[in-house]
Design a protein around this motif. Structure first.
Motif, mmCIF file in Angstrom:
data_model
loop_
_atom_site.group_PDB
_atom_site.id
_atom_site.type_symbol
_atom_site.label_atom_id
_atom_site.label_comp_id
_atom_site.label_asym_id
_atom_site.label_seq_id
_atom_site.Cartn_x
_atom_site.Cartn_y
_atom_site.Cartn_z
ATOM 1 N N THR A 15 0.846 -1.052 -0.202
ATOM 2 C CA THR A 15 0.350 -0.427 0.138
ATOM 3 C C THR A 15 0.818 1.339 -0.074
ATOM 4 O O THR A 15 0.410 1.968 -0.216
ATOM 5 N N ALA A 16 1.867 1.191 0.793
ATOM 6 C CA ALA A 16 2.274 2.440 0.846
ATOM 7 C C ALA A 16 3.539 2.469 0.104
ATOM 8 O O ALA A 16 3.707 4.145 -0.561
ATOM 9 N N TYR A 17 3.830 1.259 -1.377
ATOM 10 C CA TYR A 17 4.781 1.700 -2.804
ATOM 11 C C TYR A 17 3.656 2.314 -3.674
ATOM 12 O O TYR A 17 4.105 3.235 -3.863
ATOM 13 N N ALA A 18 2.678 2.088 -3.305
ATOM 14 C CA ALA A 18 1.367 2.166 -4.201
ATOM 15 C C ALA A 18 1.398 3.777 -3.915
ATOM 16 O O ALA A 18 0.635 4.449 -4.800
ATOM 17 N N ALA A 19 1.252 4.236 -2.438
ATOM 18 C CA ALA A 19 0.763 5.742 -2.938
ATOM 19 C C ALA A 19 1.898 6.417 -3.234
ATOM 20 O O ALA A 19 1.588 7.508 -3.526
ATOM 21 N N ALA A 20 3.282 6.225 -2.887
ATOM 22 C CA ALA A 20 4.512 6.734 -3.040
ATOM 23 C C ALA A 20 4.361 6.795 -4.984
ATOM 24 O O ALA A 20 4.931 8.104 -4.883
ATOM 25 N N ARG A 21 4.060 5.523 -5.301
ATOM 26 C CA ARG A 21 3.817 5.756 -7.001
ATOM 27 C C ARG A 21 3.198 6.861 -7.210
ATOM 28 O O ARG A 21 3.269 7.393 -8.502
ATOM 29 N N SER A 22 1.526 6.902 -6.918
ATOM 30 C CA SER A 22 0.140 7.174 -6.920
ATOM 31 C C SER A 22 1.136 9.099 -7.325
ATOM 32 O O SER A 22 0.605 9.685 -7.794
ATOM 33 N N ALA A 23 1.804 9.749 -5.838
ATOM 34 C CA ALA A 23 2.114 10.165 -5.342
ATOM 35 C C ALA A 23 3.279 11.439 -6.784
ATOM 36 O O ALA A 23 3.345 12.216 -6.652
ATOM 37 N N ASP A 24 3.848 10.426 -7.326
ATOM 38 C CA ASP A 24 4.959 10.792 -7.885
ATOM 39 C C ASP A 24 4.286 11.319 -9.338
ATOM 40 O O ASP A 24 3.776 11.984 -10.018
ATOM 41 N N ARG A 25 3.247 10.270 -9.369
ATOM 42 C CA ARG A 25 2.208 10.312 -10.844
ATOM 43 C C ARG A 25 1.241 12.494 -10.659
ATOM 44 O O ARG A 25 1.811 13.089 -11.382
#
Length: 316
Positions: free
Chosen positions: A31-41
């Protein structure tokens, strides 16, 4: 014996709790990885939106110099550029926070930023049937821990019942007594010990352990019901997000890009008003931001559902 069985049961409880913690950590890291990837986008989208607005401001300023745009329109677009700058700064701050959370979860030093290169995807979601219910009952952490806790309680109850039975003991030994300096008595002695249960509390202890074991069985049923209820809620959320994401992604990738490109060209040629162009920009970037957040939310739901069902619902 009963003591060893009780100890082994407690060992299984510890192992089940450890496995539950590992599954929870896996879901949290995903979940944290997906959140960080989304924040990058979101940072990339904010920077792109700022770039488009700044380009439009330059066009409008040249048009004002030529007398084809009002001062109000220029001031209005400058306000939008300022707001976009603030949005970009906030997006970078949220990305830093999301990255810091991921760094802490995976145990990296605080000054090391993980590389986010892989896109996580949600696998096809399962259907609601008995096989899914069986998977949840076998993999949900609370249900598994409750089951082994009940086994441990039953083993301890058996041990308590065994200890309730009075165990007689027989002893034998050699004894020597002296009376004065000359007299001496020697011989063997024997003793028999028979504990009476009427004088002990072992019966009450055994009944208490039996009650604990019965409570453990009830907790298993309650944990299974709660796990199934949570799994259904996660699956419903993930299904709704999947449906919403399918339509939104298709629009952003195809019609959205075409509409934004056409709006940019029309505005540059003076064929579209400022307000209409701003609406076109907002429509595209709002949809793209929603898509990025939906993707992260779907991965979070899929990871949570994978934790309670054991199914591989998150892939690269």
């Amino acid at each position: 014996g009963a003591r060893e069985a009780a100890a082994q049961a407690r060992l299984r409880v510890a192992r089940a709790e450890l496995e539950a913690l590992e599954r929870r950590m896996t879901a949290e890291v995903t979940t944290a990885y997906a959140a960080a990837r989304s924040a990058d986008r979101l940072v990339a989208l904010a920077d792109t939106a700022l770039l488009h607005l700044s380009r439009g401001l330059r066009i409008l300023e040249r048009r004002q110099e030529a007398g084809d745009a009002s001062g109000y329109e220029v001031r209005r677009l400058r306000l939008e550029v300022t707001r976009a700058e603030g949005t970009a700064a906030e997006s970078r701050a949220r990305r830093d926070a999301a990255t810091a959370a991921l760094t802490a979860l995976v145990g990296l030093p605080p000054d090391v930023r993980p590389t986010l290169t892989d896109d996580l995807r949600a696998a096809p979601l399962p259907t609601v049937d008995q096989s899914l219910a069986d998977l949840v009952s076998r993999h949900d952490s609370a249900s598994v821990v409750a089951a082994v806790e009940a086994e441990a309680a039953e083993a301890e109850a058996r041990l308590a019942r065994r200890n309730r039975i009075p165990v007689p003991s027989i002893g034998i030994g050699f004894k020597e007594e002296r009376a004065g300096t000359a007299d001496r008595l020697t011989g063997y002695i024997a003793q028999v010990s028979l504990p009476l249960p009427v004088w002990g509390g072992r019966g009450a202890v055994a009944r208490a352990e039996e009650a604990v074991a019965a409570r453990g069985t009830a907790r298993i049923e309650d944990a299974i019901r709660a796990g199934w209820r949570d799994a259904l809620a996660m699956l419903a959320d993930a299904t709704a997000m999947t449906s919403r994401l399918a339509g939104l992604s298709a629009w952003v990738r195809d019609d959205g890009v075409s509409a934004r490109t056409a709006a940019d060209a029309a505005f540059a040629e003076g064929e579209m008003s400022l307000l209409a162009w701003l609406d076109a920009q907002a429509a595209f970037f709002d949809a793209a931001r929603e898509e990025a957040m939906l993707q992260a939310g779907l991965i979070a739901r899929a990871a949570a559902l994978a934790r309670v069902s054991g199914l591989p619902l998150v892939t690269r």
